[in-house]
Scaffold this motif. Structure first.
Motif, PDB file in Angstrom:
ATOM      1  N   LEU A   1       0.843  -1.194   0.000  1.00 41.81           N
ATOM      2  CA  LEU A   1       0.000   0.000   0.000  1.00 41.81           C
ATOM      3  C   LEU A   1       0.878   1.244   0.000  1.00 41.81           C
ATOM      4  N   PHE A   2       1.979   1.198   0.766  1.00 42.63           N
ATOM      5  CA  PHE A   2       2.945   2.284   0.815  1.00 42.63           C
ATOM      6  C   PHE A   2       4.255   1.755   0.251  1.00 42.63           C
ATOM      7  N   PRO A   3       4.419   1.796  -1.070  1.00 41.66           N
ATOM      8  CA  PRO A   3       5.632   1.236  -1.664  1.00 41.66           C
ATOM      9  C   PRO A   3       6.834   2.151  -1.504  1.00 41.66           C
ATOM     10  N   SER A   4       7.983   1.534  -1.431  1.00 41.21           N
ATOM     11  CA  SER A   4       9.245   2.259  -1.378  1.00 41.21           C
ATOM     12  C   SER A   4       9.714   2.524  -2.804  1.00 41.21           C
ATOM     13  N   GLU A   5      10.593   3.492  -2.962  1.00 41.41           N
ATOM     14  CA  GLU A   5      11.175   3.715  -4.290  1.00 41.41           C
ATOM     15  C   GLU A   5      12.219   2.650  -4.611  1.00 41.41           C
ATOM     16  N   ARG A   6      12.625   1.883  -3.615  1.00 41.13           N
ATOM     17  CA  ARG A   6      13.580   0.805  -3.845  1.00 41.13           C
ATOM     18  C   ARG A   6      12.864  -0.384  -4.458  1.00 41.13           C
ATOM     19  N   ARG A   7      13.536  -1.006  -5.394  1.00 40.60           N
ATOM     20  CA  ARG A   7      12.927  -2.125  -6.121  1.00 40.60           C
ATOM     21  C   ARG A   7      13.490  -3.458  -5.649  1.00 40.60           C
ATOM     22  N   CYS A   8      12.656  -4.481  -5.744  1.00 41.78           N
ATOM     23  CA  CYS A   8      13.103  -5.851  -5.494  1.00 41.78           C
ATOM     24  C   CYS A   8      13.832  -6.341  -6.741  1.00 41.78           C
ATOM     25  N   ALA A   9      14.477  -7.491  -6.650  1.00 37.05           N
ATOM     26  CA  ALA A   9      15.219  -8.048  -7.785  1.00 37.05           C
ATOM     27  C   ALA A   9      14.309  -8.278  -8.988  1.00 37.05           C
ATOM     28  N   ASP A  10      13.030  -8.612  -8.751  1.00 31.78           N
ATOM     29  CA  ASP A  10      12.105  -8.873  -9.865  1.00 31.78           C
ATOM     30  C   ASP A  10      11.484  -7.600 -10.437  1.00 31.78           C
ATOM     31  N   GLY A  11      11.878  -6.425  -9.922  1.00 31.67           N
ATOM     32  CA  GLY A  11      11.365  -5.161 -10.449  1.00 31.67           C
ATOM     33  C   GLY A  11      10.159  -4.621  -9.704  1.00 31.67           C
ATOM     34  N   SER A  12       9.566  -5.435  -8.829  1.00 27.40           N
ATOM     35  CA  SER A  12       8.428  -4.943  -8.059  1.00 27.40           C
ATOM     36  C   SER A  12       8.930  -4.057  -6.924  1.00 27.40           C
ATOM     37  N   SER A  13       8.028  -3.347  -6.315  1.00 30.98           N
ATOM     38  CA  SER A  13       8.407  -2.439  -5.232  1.00 30.98           C
ATOM     39  C   SER A  13       8.398  -3.139  -3.886  1.00 30.98           C
ATOM     40  N   ARG A  14       9.290  -2.685  -3.046  1.00 26.42           N
ATOM     41  CA  ARG A  14       9.315  -3.153  -1.660  1.00 26.42           C
ATOM     42  C   ARG A  14       8.302  -2.350  -0.863  1.00 26.42           C
ATOM     43  N   ARG A  15       7.995  -2.848   0.309  1.00 27.83           N
ATOM     44  CA  ARG A  15       7.171  -2.083   1.238  1.00 27.83           C
ATOM     45  C   ARG A  15       8.062  -1.047   1.918  1.00 27.83           C
ATOM     46  N   VAL A  16       7.478   0.065   2.273  1.00 27.26           N
ATOM     47  CA  VAL A  16       8.195   1.060   3.053  1.00 27.26           C
ATOM     48  C   VAL A  16       8.505   0.428   4.401  1.00 27.26           C
ATOM     49  N   GLY A  17       9.689   0.656   4.921  1.00 31.33           N
ATOM     50  CA  GLY A  17      10.060   0.121   6.221  1.00 31.33           C
ATOM     51  C   GLY A  17       9.208   0.707   7.342  1.00 31.33           C
ATOM     52  N   ASP A  18       9.130  -0.005   8.444  1.00 27.99           N
ATOM     53  CA  ASP A  18       8.311   0.420   9.582  1.00 27.99           C
ATOM     54  C   ASP A  18       8.724   1.789  10.121  1.00 27.99           C
ATOM     55  N   ASP A  19      10.001   2.119  10.014  1.00 23.33           N
ATOM     56  CA  ASP A  19      10.481   3.368  10.585  1.00 23.33           C
ATOM     57  C   ASP A  19      10.245   4.579   9.683  1.00 23.33           C
ATOM     58  N   ALA A  20       9.942   4.386   8.400  1.00 25.77           N
ATOM     59  CA  ALA A  20       9.793   5.515   7.480  1.00 25.77           C
ATOM     60  C   ALA A  20       8.633   6.447   7.864  1.00 25.77           C
ATOM     61  N   PRO A  21       7.421   5.929   8.112  1.00 24.42           N
ATOM     62  CA  PRO A  21       6.346   6.858   8.517  1.00 24.42           C
ATOM     63  C   PRO A  21       6.653   7.561   9.843  1.00 24.42           C
ATOM     64  N   ARG A  22       7.220   6.830  10.799  1.00 24.99           N
ATOM     65  CA  ARG A  22       7.546   7.423  12.107  1.00 24.99           C
ATOM     66  C   ARG A  22       8.595   8.523  11.939  1.00 24.99           C
ATOM     67  N   ASN A  23       9.639   8.257  11.161  1.00 21.62           N
ATOM     68  CA  ASN A  23      10.687   9.258  10.949  1.00 21.62           C
ATOM     69  C   ASN A  23      10.176  10.455  10.162  1.00 21.62           C
ATOM     70  N   GLY A  24       9.345  10.201   9.166  1.00 23.15           N
ATOM     71  CA  GLY A  24       8.770  11.292   8.377  1.00 23.15           C
ATOM     72  C   GLY A  24       7.880  12.190   9.219  1.00 23.15           C
ATOM     73  N   LEU A  25       7.061  11.573  10.071  1.00 26.08           N
ATOM     74  CA  LEU A  25       6.205  12.351  10.957  1.00 26.08           C
ATOM     75  C   LEU A  25       7.048  13.152  11.940  1.00 26.08           C
ATOM     76  N   ALA A  26       8.076  12.530  12.499  1.00 28.16           N
ATOM     77  CA  ALA A  26       8.942  13.227  13.459  1.00 28.16           C
ATOM     78  C   ALA A  26       9.598  14.446  12.816  1.00 28.16           C
ATOM     79  N   ALA A  27      10.053  14.303  11.581  1.00 27.75           N
ATOM     80  CA  ALA A  27      10.684  15.432  10.886  1.00 27.75           C
ATOM     81  C   ALA A  27       9.668  16.542  10.616  1.00 27.75           C
ATOM     82  N   ALA A  28       8.459  16.166  10.212  1.00 31.08           N
ATOM     83  CA  ALA A  28       7.421  17.174   9.945  1.00 31.08           C
ATOM     84  C   ALA A  28       7.008  17.885  11.228  1.00 31.08           C
ATOM     85  N   VAL A  29       6.892  17.155  12.305  1.00 32.14           N
ATOM     86  CA  VAL A  29       6.518  17.767  13.582  1.00 32.14           C
ATOM     87  C   VAL A  29       7.619  18.715  14.044  1.00 32.14           C
TER      88      VAL A  29
END
Length: 126
Positions: free
Chosen positions: A21-49
């Motif tokens: 649902l929240f894909p990362s810009e990093r790609r898997c070996a097969d070209g599909s997208s990875r999931r955003v890591g658990d810390d990305a939303p928390r870190n993004g929110l912390a930076a915005a706050v």
């Protein structure tokens, strides 16, 4: 813009089971997208706050937003069973812990109940 407009930009097949649902810009070996890591939303929110609400630094977390969202859904009229489903809780008692009811809502419900009771009594008396 709707979700369908951006899905294709991140994954070749957003309908496949397990597509993030929240894909990362990093790609898997097969070209599909990875999931955003658990810390990305928390870190993004912390930076915005930190940038926009410095007084809330280290107080405003994804978990606090989850409580806020549940409370807003409830105040907007969504019932507790639906909120339970949105939050992904197995037990309604857990969903109820996330809903914080404003005192004015309690008072309004009390007054509405008193008015309904008074109307019933009027019907019995007349």
């Amino acid at each position: 813009m709707v979700l369908e407009d951006v899905w294709g930009q991140f994954d070749d097949d957003y309908t496949r089971p397990g597509a993030p649902l929240f894909p990362s810009e990093r790609r898997c070996a097969d070209g599909s997208s990875r999931r955003v890591g658990d810390d990305a939303p928390r870190n993004g929110l912390a930076a915005a706050v930190e940038a926009h609400l410095p007084g809330w630094a280290e107080k405003l977390t994804p978990h606090v937003l989850r409580h806020f969202c549940a409370s807003e859904l409830y105040s907007g009229g969504l019932d507790l069973v639906a909120i339970q489903a949105v939050l992904g809780h197995s037990w309604i008692a857990m969903a109820m812990r996330y809903v914080h009811v404003q005192q004015t809502r309690v008072e309004d419900a009390w007054l509405a109940g008193q008015q309904r009771a008074a109307k019933r009594l009027e019907g019995l008396m007349g």
